[in-house]
Design an enzyme around this catalytic site. Structure first.
Site, mmCIF file in Angstrom:
data_model
loop_
_atom_site.group_PDB
_atom_site.id
_atom_site.type_symbol
_atom_site.label_atom_id
_atom_site.label_comp_id
_atom_site.label_asym_id
_atom_site.label_seq_id
_atom_site.Cartn_x
_atom_site.Cartn_y
_atom_site.Cartn_z
ATOM 1 N N GLY A 15 -1.083 6.742 6.791
ATOM 2 C CA GLY A 15 -2.152 7.986 7.150
ATOM 3 C C GLY A 15 -3.589 7.637 6.602
ATOM 4 N NE ARG A 25 -20.938 1.324 -0.725
ATOM 5 C CZ ARG A 25 -21.332 1.393 -1.941
ATOM 6 N NH1 ARG A 25 -20.210 1.905 -2.897
ATOM 7 N NH2 ARG A 25 -22.437 1.464 -2.674
ATOM 8 N NE ARG A 29 -21.893 -3.458 -0.150
ATOM 9 C CZ ARG A 29 -22.836 -2.384 0.300
ATOM 10 N NH1 ARG A 29 -23.194 -1.614 -0.500
ATOM 11 N NH2 ARG A 29 -23.171 -2.661 1.607
ATOM 12 N NE ARG A 76 1.656 7.382 9.958
ATOM 13 C CZ ARG A 76 1.545 7.801 8.863
ATOM 14 N NH1 ARG A 76 1.787 7.320 7.722
ATOM 15 N NH2 ARG A 76 1.097 9.072 9.062
ATOM 16 C CG ASP A 107 5.468 7.217 -0.394
ATOM 17 O OD1 ASP A 107 4.844 7.000 0.724
ATOM 18 O OD2 ASP A 107 6.317 8.195 -0.758
ATOM 19 C CB THR A 129 -1.547 9.091 0.269
ATOM 20 O OG1 THR A 129 -0.920 10.480 1.055
ATOM 21 C CG2 THR A 129 -0.955 9.180 -1.064
ATOM 22 C CG ASP A 131 0.956 13.180 1.855
ATOM 23 O OD1 ASP A 131 0.149 13.753 2.522
ATOM 24 O OD2 ASP A 131 1.826 12.398 2.549
ATOM 25 C CG ASP A 133 3.355 11.578 -1.793
ATOM 26 O OD1 ASP A 133 2.444 10.778 -1.633
ATOM 27 O OD2 ASP A 133 4.308 11.525 -0.838
ATOM 28 N NE ARG A 175 4.830 10.752 5.288
ATOM 29 C CZ ARG A 175 4.940 9.678 5.482
ATOM 30 N NH1 ARG A 175 5.811 8.997 5.475
ATOM 31 N NH2 ARG A 175 3.746 9.260 6.025
ATOM 32 C CB ALA A 190 -1.241 31.494 -1.383
ATOM 33 C CD GLU A 227 3.291 17.432 6.894
ATOM 34 O OE1 GLU A 227 2.983 17.827 8.173
ATOM 35 O OE2 GLU A 227 3.121 16.537 6.287
ATOM 36 C CB ILE A 255 -8.329 20.801 10.056
ATOM 37 C CG1 ILE A 255 -8.787 21.069 11.277
ATOM 38 C CG2 ILE A 255 -9.513 21.314 9.117
ATOM 39 C CD1 ILE A 255 -8.711 22.685 11.552
HETATM 40 P P1 ADP Z 1 2.237 5.845 3.799
HETATM 41 O O1 ADP Z 1 1.723 4.561 3.364
HETATM 42 O O2 ADP Z 1 0.960 6.618 4.067
HETATM 43 O O3 ADP Z 1 3.212 6.266 2.912
HETATM 44 P P2 ADP Z 1 3.995 5.122 5.920
HETATM 45 O O4 ADP Z 1 5.074 5.684 5.168
HETATM 46 O O5 ADP Z 1 4.017 5.569 7.307
HETATM 47 O O6 ADP Z 1 2.620 5.713 5.345
HETATM 48 O O7 ADP Z 1 4.319 3.667 5.799
HETATM 49 C C1 ADP Z 1 3.037 2.939 6.240
HETATM 50 C C2 ADP Z 1 3.409 1.588 6.745
HETATM 51 O O8 ADP Z 1 4.206 0.914 5.351
HETATM 52 C C3 ADP Z 1 4.824 1.554 7.717
HETATM 53 O O9 ADP Z 1 4.443 1.969 9.083
HETATM 54 C C4 ADP Z 1 5.317 0.414 7.644
HETATM 55 O O10 ADP Z 1 4.593 -0.691 8.125
HETATM 56 C C5 ADP Z 1 5.318 -0.115 6.153
HETATM 57 N N1 ADP Z 1 6.441 0.446 5.373
HETATM 58 C C6 ADP Z 1 6.775 1.631 5.123
HETATM 59 N N2 ADP Z 1 8.210 1.536 4.451
HETATM 60 C C7 ADP Z 1 8.502 0.145 4.462
HETATM 61 C C8 ADP Z 1 9.688 -0.578 4.087
HETATM 62 N N3 ADP Z 1 10.611 0.077 3.389
HETATM 63 N N4 ADP Z 1 9.569 -1.857 4.056
HETATM 64 C C9 ADP Z 1 8.664 -2.590 4.454
HETATM 65 N N5 ADP Z 1 7.282 -1.872 5.143
HETATM 66 C C10 ADP Z 1 7.427 -0.590 5.135
HETATM 67 O O1 F6P Z 2 0.537 10.858 4.438
HETATM 68 C C1 F6P Z 2 -0.045 11.535 5.175
HETATM 69 C C2 F6P Z 2 -0.001 12.470 6.274
HETATM 70 O O2 F6P Z 2 -0.937 13.167 6.611
HETATM 71 C C3 F6P Z 2 1.342 13.427 5.660
HETATM 72 O O3 F6P Z 2 0.714 14.505 5.191
HETATM 73 C C4 F6P Z 2 1.755 14.135 7.131
HETATM 74 O O4 F6P Z 2 3.266 14.210 6.977
HETATM 75 C C5 F6P Z 2 1.739 12.592 7.781
HETATM 76 O O5 F6P Z 2 0.745 11.784 7.119
HETATM 77 C C6 F6P Z 2 1.494 12.702 9.251
HETATM 78 O O6 F6P Z 2 1.330 11.706 9.820
HETATM 79 P P1 F6P Z 2 1.074 11.099 11.584
HETATM 80 O O7 F6P Z 2 -0.376 11.657 11.466
HETATM 81 O O8 F6P Z 2 1.602 10.219 11.902
HETATM 82 O O9 F6P Z 2 1.868 12.534 12.318
#
Ligand code: ADP
Ligand code: F6P
Length: 327
Positions: A15, A25, A29, A76, A107, A129, A131, A133, A175, A190, A227, A255
């Site tokens: 995301g 950037r 640089r 993704r 992650d 991120t 999130d 997390d 997430r 809240a 969520e 948003i």
């Molecule tokens: P974020 O990095 O924001 O947590 P995702 O969980 O969607 O987002 O992971 C981003 C991308 O990282 C995935 O679409 C995939 O390409 C790669 N990825 C996620 N999990 C794995 C995994 N277990 N092994 C290899 N690549 C992964």
């Molecule tokens: O990881 C960032 C995030 O915005 C989460 O908060 C949310 O669960 C997820 O991505 C939404 O992903 P997508 O835009 O692919 O629905």
């Protein structure tokens, strides 16, 4: 200075988060200032395996820091979990002369980075991120912008909820993590915050909280849902049906993910991006850049990914005081 790294590739993955542009950037640089070539990889791992690679110059990243999203775009790419696709990515790096990858993402993206590292690729991860997390880091780039945007949106909702004596149930992102919800819960006063880390799926408790606040003279209520706890619209309908109080659901969605990055996000992104390059120049790789106890640090990718997240003592305390403060 390491002799083995001459060209680095930078990509944004998962995301998008506000501040990713400042990361790109800084990598470009700082890299150029250290005499390295820098290539931008479009659309995350998907663009890497599709060989969407462009040369980056100092001017490629002019006027980008103040914008949300990512100029490199992100995607993704579920197939990246496959070993043969990771091999293909490494082959494409070799073909394009890329000696190391700087990966800005969450992650999931770091799991991809870890797989590449185990196959011999030089990688550095930067925690990006909304999130919040990433267990190894006290800060993730994008979180500050997201919570400030969500906070302002919830302030607006409070205005109308108080004018009409309504109960508003607002869903924020995160997430499986409740950090955005918890921070907004405190910042917006809240009456209740529902987060995956603690929620016991007891809606009666939520209703009792609303009723208690109404008895105490409150004429409107704000409930913030992370969520990860489920469908907020359905929950609002169920609570309205049983309590008889008008409950309006609002899903903040993208948003809170877009928008102008805050100062904090721009600064942390700039420092972390530069640090990624510095680590490579020092001959270090397979590291995750992090912010811990007031310092910019780095961890081995395996160590970073084995760290446990969830409710720290600090978060537990934040959660505990929240309801008292909103009475
Ligand atoms: P974020 O990095 O924001 O947590 P995702 O969980 O969607 O987002 O992971 C981003 C991308 O990282 C995935 O679409 C995939 O390409 C790669 N990825 C996620 N999990 C794995 C995994 N277990 N092994 C290899 N690549 C992964
Ligand atoms: O990881 C960032 C995030 O915005 C989460 O908060 C949310 O669960 C997820 O991505 C939404 O992903 P997508 O835009 O692919 O629905």
């Amino acid at each position: 200075m390491s002799d083995s790294i001459k060209t680095i590739g930078v990509l944004t993955s998962g995301g998008d988060s506000p501040g990713m542009n400042a990361v790109v950037r800084a990598v470009v640089r700082r890299g150029l200032s250290k005499g390295l070539n820098v290539k931008g990889i479009r659309r995350g791992y998907l663009g890497l395996i599709g060989e969407e690679i462009v040369d980056m110059e100092a001017r490629s990243v002019s006027n980008v820091m103040q914008h949300g999203g990512t100029i490199l775009e992100t995607e993704r790419c579920p197939e990246f979990e496959l070993s043969e696709i990771q091999d293909k990515a490494i082959e494409i790096c070799k073909k394009n002369g890329i000696d190391a990858l700087v990966i800005a993402g969450g992650d999931g993206s770091f799991k991809g980075a870890q797989k590449l590292a185990h196959k011999g690729m030089n990688v550095i991860g930067i925690p990006c991120t909304i999130d919040g997390d990433i267990s190894c880091s006290d800060y993730t780039i994008g979180f500050d912008t997201a919570v400030n945007t969500a906070m302002r949106a919830i302030d607006n909702i409070r205005d109308t909820a108080s004018s009409h004596e309504k109960c508003s149930m607002i869903e924020v992102m995160g997430r499986n993590a409740g950090y955005i919800a918890l921070w907004c819960g405190i910042a917006n006063g809240a009456e209740s915050v529902v987060i995956p880390e603690t929620y016991d799926y007891n809606e009666v408790k939520i209703m009792k909280t609303i009723a208690k606040h109404r008895e105490n003279g409150k004429k409107n209520n704000i409930i913030i849902n992370a969520e990860g706890v489920g469908d907020t619209s359905k929950m609002a309908k169920r609570i309205q049906a049983i309590s008889g109080i008008h409950v309006r659901a609002t899903i903040l969605s993208y948003i809170q993910r877009g928008g102008t990055p805050t100062c904090r996000d721009r600064v942390y992104a700039s420092v972390m991006g530069a640090k990624a390059v510095d680590l490579l120049c020092e001959g270090k790789s397979n590291r995750i850049v992090a912010y811990k106890n007031g310092n910019f640090v780095d961890y081995d990718v395996d160590e970073a990914l084995s760290m446990k997240g969830g409710m720290t003592e600090g978060l537990k305390y934040m959660y505990e005081i929240l309801e008292d403060l909103s009475v």
